[in-house]
Scaffold this active site. Structure first.
Site, PDB file in Angstrom:
ATOM      1  N   HIS A 229      32.351 -65.228  27.950  1.00 51.13           N
ATOM      2  CA  HIS A 229      32.435 -64.783  29.166  1.00 51.13           C
ATOM      3  C   HIS A 229      34.459 -64.402  29.817  1.00 51.13           C
ATOM      4  O   HIS A 229      34.628 -63.700  30.423  1.00 51.13           O
ATOM      5  CB  HIS A 229      32.413 -65.316  30.593  1.00 51.13           C
ATOM      6  N   ASP A 230      35.147 -65.290  29.416  1.00 53.41           N
ATOM      7  CA  ASP A 230      36.323 -65.532  29.700  1.00 53.41           C
ATOM      8  C   ASP A 230      37.342 -65.580  28.749  1.00 53.41           C
ATOM      9  O   ASP A 230      38.615 -65.903  29.222  1.00 53.41           O
ATOM     10  CB  ASP A 230      36.148 -66.560  30.429  1.00 53.41           C
ATOM     11  N   LYS A 233      40.859 -63.701  28.735  1.00 54.30           N
ATOM     12  CA  LYS A 233      41.971 -64.804  29.642  1.00 54.30           C
ATOM     13  C   LYS A 233      42.884 -65.046  28.328  1.00 54.30           C
ATOM     14  O   LYS A 233      44.284 -65.457  28.844  1.00 54.30           O
ATOM     15  CB  LYS A 233      41.858 -66.232  29.988  1.00 54.30           C
ATOM     16  N   HIS A 284      30.690 -60.044  34.467  1.00 54.39           N
ATOM     17  CA  HIS A 284      30.780 -61.798  35.227  1.00 54.39           C
ATOM     18  C   HIS A 284      30.898 -61.601  36.423  1.00 54.39           C
ATOM     19  O   HIS A 284      30.807 -62.834  36.964  1.00 54.39           O
ATOM     20  CB  HIS A 284      30.229 -62.916  34.341  1.00 54.39           C
ATOM     21  N   HIS A 285      31.739 -60.807  36.443  1.00 54.64           N
ATOM     22  CA  HIS A 285      32.919 -61.218  38.323  1.00 54.64           C
ATOM     23  C   HIS A 285      32.219 -60.051  39.031  1.00 54.64           C
ATOM     24  O   HIS A 285      32.544 -59.428  39.910  1.00 54.64           O
ATOM     25  CB  HIS A 285      34.193 -60.689  37.808  1.00 54.64           C
ATOM     26  N   ASP A 313      28.794 -69.659  36.735  1.00 54.42           N
ATOM     27  CA  ASP A 313      29.920 -69.416  36.067  1.00 54.42           C
ATOM     28  C   ASP A 313      31.076 -70.446  37.393  1.00 54.42           C
ATOM     29  O   ASP A 313      31.528 -71.381  37.610  1.00 54.42           O
ATOM     30  CB  ASP A 313      31.211 -68.500  35.992  1.00 54.42           C
TER      31      ASP A 313
END
Length: 380
Positions: A229-230, A233, A284-285, A313
């Site tokens: 999901h991240d 980054k 997811h945000h 999360d």
């Protein structure tokens, strides 16, 4: 009540029915279940077990055994071990009169084994990869015969070769999962998170998905891809990613870009796992009320995988100490989810969160960060 031996027509029906099921399956456990059921029905046994070889640990194991959970025994032990080592089938009328019988499982389960038939099965190269083992004949004669041996050998010949294909497919999937998990951990390490963050989010997502009503395959897919999901980054500068304290508006825009970056990294893959991971990386945000990013999607416009991962999360982020904040106590986390139900989060997923909270806390206890105590105590 005793059963009557099957007619040739009955046997053909069973064989055609189960070979068709096995041929169309790609899930290893489902194939093993079909194999066990086919063997049991063909020779009228009370139970049928499919044993496989764990070469790394030098064990024989079964995840599919009628009436019992997984069993593991040292390689080469018991009747099944003897059959696999010798490559020869074994028929026993009374197991307790044979020194090779391992009675420990009977003692553990309370089941009484009497008659046994064990048939090794081979892959396409002729190598033994496991064995069928049927227990307790259900006809009046009470023990297995050479006819049963022929029938179970027939089933083993077909099923063993089909099983190899599924195992190879499963090995590819497992490799993909390992790569996905490792890539997810890379993203978290850059933001000074532990690998257990992505592991916890994966396990939380699985529990929430099942509670929401998704089937096991979909829940397992989400568990597999949620560590990504991240992944975006990896492209965020350290000075922004690990800045202690409040971000400027410009810095926050940079942070927000990780959702688009992750989506772009993954969306072009030919693999279902990575294409699905791109959805979670992007969404997811997003927030239920449309105030999230990057697209401002709202309600069910947001993929259910994104809605579930958002809850998983945030729960983990709040319950862990990070470079920019202390861990929150459980009661404060619960209050936030109540307040954000229908705003940040899908109300139905929040309801599942509270229903499954004991399971989530147990996952957190089993996968702690270094020097971090159990959340349920309110500590870090």
């Amino acid at each position: 009540m005793y059963k009557i031996e099957l007619t040739s027509e009955d046997l053909l029906r069973i064989i055609f029915e189960y070979t068709a099921r096995i041929a169309s399956e790609r899930n290893l456990k489902s194939v093993l279940i079909h194999m066990a059921n086919m063997g049991r029905e063909m020779i009228l046994s009370d139970r049928c077990t499919v044993w496989l070889i764990d070469e790394i640990n030098q064990q024989l194991y079964t995840t599919v055994a009628h009436g019992v959970d997984e069993i593991r025994i040292p390689y080469g032990t018991g009747l099944v071990g003897s059959a696999i080592i010798t490559g020869e089938a074994i028929i026993i009328e009374d197991a307790y009169n044979d020194p090779r019988h391992n009675a420990e499982n009977d003692l553990r389960t309370g089941y009484h084994t009497k008659s046994i038939i064990t048939v090794p099965f081979r892959n396409n190269d002729g190598e033994i990869i496991g064995a069928y083992q049927a227990i307790n004949k259900l006809t009046e004669i009470g023990y297995f015969t050479t006819r049963d041996l022929e029938l179970l050998s027939l089933a083993a010949s077909y099923a063993g070769k089909s099983l190899e294909s599924v195992m190879l497919h499963q090995e590819i999937i497992d490799t993909q999962r390992e790569i996905i998990s490792a890539m997810g951990e890379i993203g978290e390490i850059r933001s000074k998170e532990t690998g257990n963050h992505v592991k916890r989010v994966a396990e939380y997502s699985y529990v929430l998905a099942l509670g929401y009503g998704l089937d096991v395959d979909q829940a397992d897919l989400l568990r597999t891809i949620s560590p990504m999901h991240d992944i975006g980054k990896v492209a965020i500068p350290d000075a922004v990613l690990n800045k202690p304290g409040k971000l400027t508006d410009e810095e926050f825009e940079i942070i927000k870009s990780h959702t688009r970056i992750g989506h772009q990294l993954l969306r072009g893959s030919k693999r279902e796992l990575l294409r699905t991971a791109s959805i979670v990386a992007e969404q997811h945000h997003e927030k239920w009320d449309g105030s999230g990013y990057p697209e401002g999607k709202k309600g069910e416009e947001i993929h259910i995988f994104g809605r579930i991962t958002a809850v998983a999360d945030v729960f983990d982020a709040l319950s862990a100490e990070r470079v920019y904040k202390a861990a929150w106590p459980l009661d404060k986390i619960e209050n936030l989810f109540r307040e954000e139900r229908g705003r940040h989060f899908d109300p139905a997923v929040v309801d599942v969160f509270f229903a499954k909270l004991p399971k989530l806390l147990e996952i957190r206890r089993k996968l702690p960060d270094d020097e971090q105590s159990d959340l349920s105590s309110g500590g870090r």
